[in-house]
Enzyme design. Structure first.
Site, mmCIF file in Angstrom:
data_model
loop_
_atom_site.group_PDB
_atom_site.id
_atom_site.type_symbol
_atom_site.label_atom_id
_atom_site.label_comp_id
_atom_site.label_asym_id
_atom_site.label_seq_id
_atom_site.Cartn_x
_atom_site.Cartn_y
_atom_site.Cartn_z
ATOM 1 N N HIS A 1 2.996 -19.104 25.504
ATOM 2 C CA HIS A 1 1.824 -19.610 26.267
ATOM 3 C C HIS A 1 1.017 -21.032 25.803
ATOM 4 O O HIS A 1 1.349 -21.278 24.645
ATOM 5 C CB HIS A 1 0.615 -18.453 25.957
ATOM 6 N N ASP B 1 -2.407 -21.857 26.097
ATOM 7 C CA ASP B 1 -3.546 -21.772 25.692
ATOM 8 C C ASP B 1 -3.830 -21.735 24.356
ATOM 9 O O ASP B 1 -2.952 -21.202 23.481
ATOM 10 C CB ASP B 1 -4.358 -21.131 26.549
ATOM 11 N N ASP C 1 -0.219 -21.334 17.860
ATOM 12 C CA ASP C 1 -0.026 -20.116 18.328
ATOM 13 C C ASP C 1 -0.697 -20.591 19.499
ATOM 14 O O ASP C 1 -2.004 -20.754 19.959
ATOM 15 C CB ASP C 1 -1.199 -19.274 17.825
ATOM 16 N N GLU D 1 -3.110 -16.771 27.714
ATOM 17 C CA GLU D 1 -2.868 -15.247 27.046
ATOM 18 C C GLU D 1 -3.901 -14.791 26.232
ATOM 19 O O GLU D 1 -4.231 -13.723 26.163
ATOM 20 C CB GLU D 1 -1.448 -15.657 26.115
ATOM 21 N N ASP E 1 6.111 -16.015 19.953
ATOM 22 C CA ASP E 1 4.745 -16.083 19.690
ATOM 23 C C ASP E 1 4.673 -15.371 18.489
ATOM 24 O O ASP E 1 3.484 -14.540 18.096
ATOM 25 C CB ASP E 1 3.831 -15.506 20.816
ATOM 26 N N HIS F 1 -5.527 -18.896 14.538
ATOM 27 C CA HIS F 1 -7.209 -18.749 15.400
ATOM 28 C C HIS F 1 -8.165 -19.269 14.185
ATOM 29 O O HIS F 1 -9.084 -18.924 14.146
ATOM 30 C CB HIS F 1 -7.408 -17.530 15.849
HETATM 31 ZN ZN LIG Z 1 -0.333 -16.313 20.761
#
Ligand SMILES: [Zn+2]
Length: 415
Positions: A83, A85, A146, A180, A203, A386
């Site tokens: 992904h 994003d 990520d 995602e 991922d 994150h």
């Molecule tokens: Zn991810």
């Protein structure tokens, strides 16, 4: 096979992370933020430059491309997916990636916010990165490994296979998705157009890890109907629905069946939202279990518990609504055991130990699996995701590329 190959994953990664692709949970657009298409367009262009003629991005921000087969055998079509994003939890604007070469266990102080320090004692995985080149952000943003790590690795896979046509493999599809992180990564995916039999999302974290299991998930809404009357003349009549809701929440087990009291393979019953007035009150729960049958058990438990709690209140009733959210991808993967077996073999051929893990959540892979594309999750190397301390090593990224090459070969060999 890789001795003379100059991996391009890290070089690509350092460029991709500087493109802001944060998704937005509040948006109803598709993709949720137009800026995700900036990266999608670049990827389609770069794939074309590599020599993949059909690479393109569609109006929803999905990138599709085909690496043509190099074998006369009939091989199932596999897809590698990542992904574009990044998570809304942490800023992705103005990411300044830094390469820390030949890591030796020292504290890594991030220059734009010196309170952000990556320490071996807090991130034990760093122990496995001695001598490696670590990439971090600069302290004020996430890094975006990520899942731009997965994106860069798949791009490098395409580059490797196109420049090494002697490697035998079947048709390989590439899929890059938006959104995602806000749970909409599969909303507009066109699996018919993709035309793959099996897929792998890139991922995951630690080198060698392979995730083939997610929670199964339901939502439950409980609506409590109290008994209303004028509060000045309510004696012996009124039953306040909000107070009943309080009783129900208090009756939930305190040492089990909750997110805060479980780990590993145990599921839970978790109230996520409450809304109401004296007359009527609703509580939303999420129910999680690795066994779909276990969801029903938890729901029956909850329903019985609520019925018993409100029994002592005259004329109070409740509704109990269950909605399916997603299912454990293992239910699908178990029907096609070769998908996971080949991935394990590819990881070993790349010189790593397979670490099979289950995800205490859902992934796009679980949705894709039930949409008809069985799709476990392979490692991409991403760590501390994150967060501002997010990091990844160049060496783990290259191992992910190697693993995909082996995987493509294994599918051809076994066909
Ligand atoms: Zn991810």
């Amino acid at each position: 096979m890789f001795e003379n190959y100059k991996f391009t994953a890290a070089e690509r990664f350092l460029r991709y992370v500087q493109i802001d692709t944060q998704s937005d949970p509040q948006s109803s657009l598709q993709p949720t933020t137009a800026k995700q298409k900036d990266l999608g367009k670049l990827l389609a262009d770069e794939l074309k430059k590599i020599g993949i003629a059909d690479a393109h991005m569609d109006e929803f921000g999905y990138v599709y491309a085909t690496i043509p087969s190099t074998t006369s055998k009939k091989v199932p079509v596999i897809c590698f997916c990542a992904h574009v994003d990044t998570a809304p939890d942490c800023s992705g604007t103005g990411v300044k990636p830094i390469v820390h070469k030949n890591y030796q266990g020292q504290d890594i102080v991030l220059p734009d916010d010196k309170t952000q320090v990556l320490r071996l004692s807090e991130y034990p995985y760093l122990q496995k990165q001695m001598g490696n080149d670590i990439i971090t952000a600069s302290g004020t943003t996430l890094l975006g490994s990520d899942d731009k790590a997965g994106v860069a690795e798949i791009m490098d896979l395409a580059n490797f296979l196109i420049t090494n046509k002697n490697i035998k493999h079947g048709t390989i599809k590439i899929l890059f998705t938006p959104d995602e992180e806000v749970g909409k990564g599969t909303a507009k995916v066109d699996l018919k157009k993709l035309g793959a039999d099996f897929g792998y999302t890139l991922d995951g974290g630690e080198a060698g890890s392979l995730e083939d299991e997610t929670f199964s998930a339901d939502g439950v809404q409980v609506v409590i109907h109290g008994v209303i009357s004028h509060p000045g003349y309510a004696k012996g009549k009124m039953v306040n629905a909000m107070k009943i809701a309080g009783h129900i929440l208090d009756a939930l087990p305190k040492d089990r069946l909750s997110p805060e009291s479980t780990e590993g393979k145990r599921g839970f019953i978790h109230p996520v939202r409450i809304e109401g007035v004296a007359e009527k009150c609703s509580i939303d729960f999420i129910i999680r279990d690795f066994e779909t049958a276990g969801l029903k058990k938890k729901e029956d438990f909850l329903q019985t518990m609520i019925a018993e709690t409100i029994r002592i209140f005259p004329n109070v009733t409740f509704e109990f609504h269950v909605t399916e959210q997603y299912r454990n991808m293992k239910e699908v993967l178990d029907l096609h055991p070769q998908v996971v077996e080949y991935a394990e073999e590819a990881i070993e051929r790349a010189g790593l130990k397979t670490k099979t893990e289950s995800i205490r959540g859902g992934t796009d892979g679980s949705r894709l699996s039930f949409m008809g594309l069985p799709c476990p999750n392979l490692f991409a190397g991403e760590q501390a995701i994150h967060s501002k301390l997010e990091f990844i090593s160049v060496q783990d990224m290259n191992k992910a590329v190697e693993t995909m090459v082996h995987l493509a070969q294994i599918w051809e060999e076994k066909s």
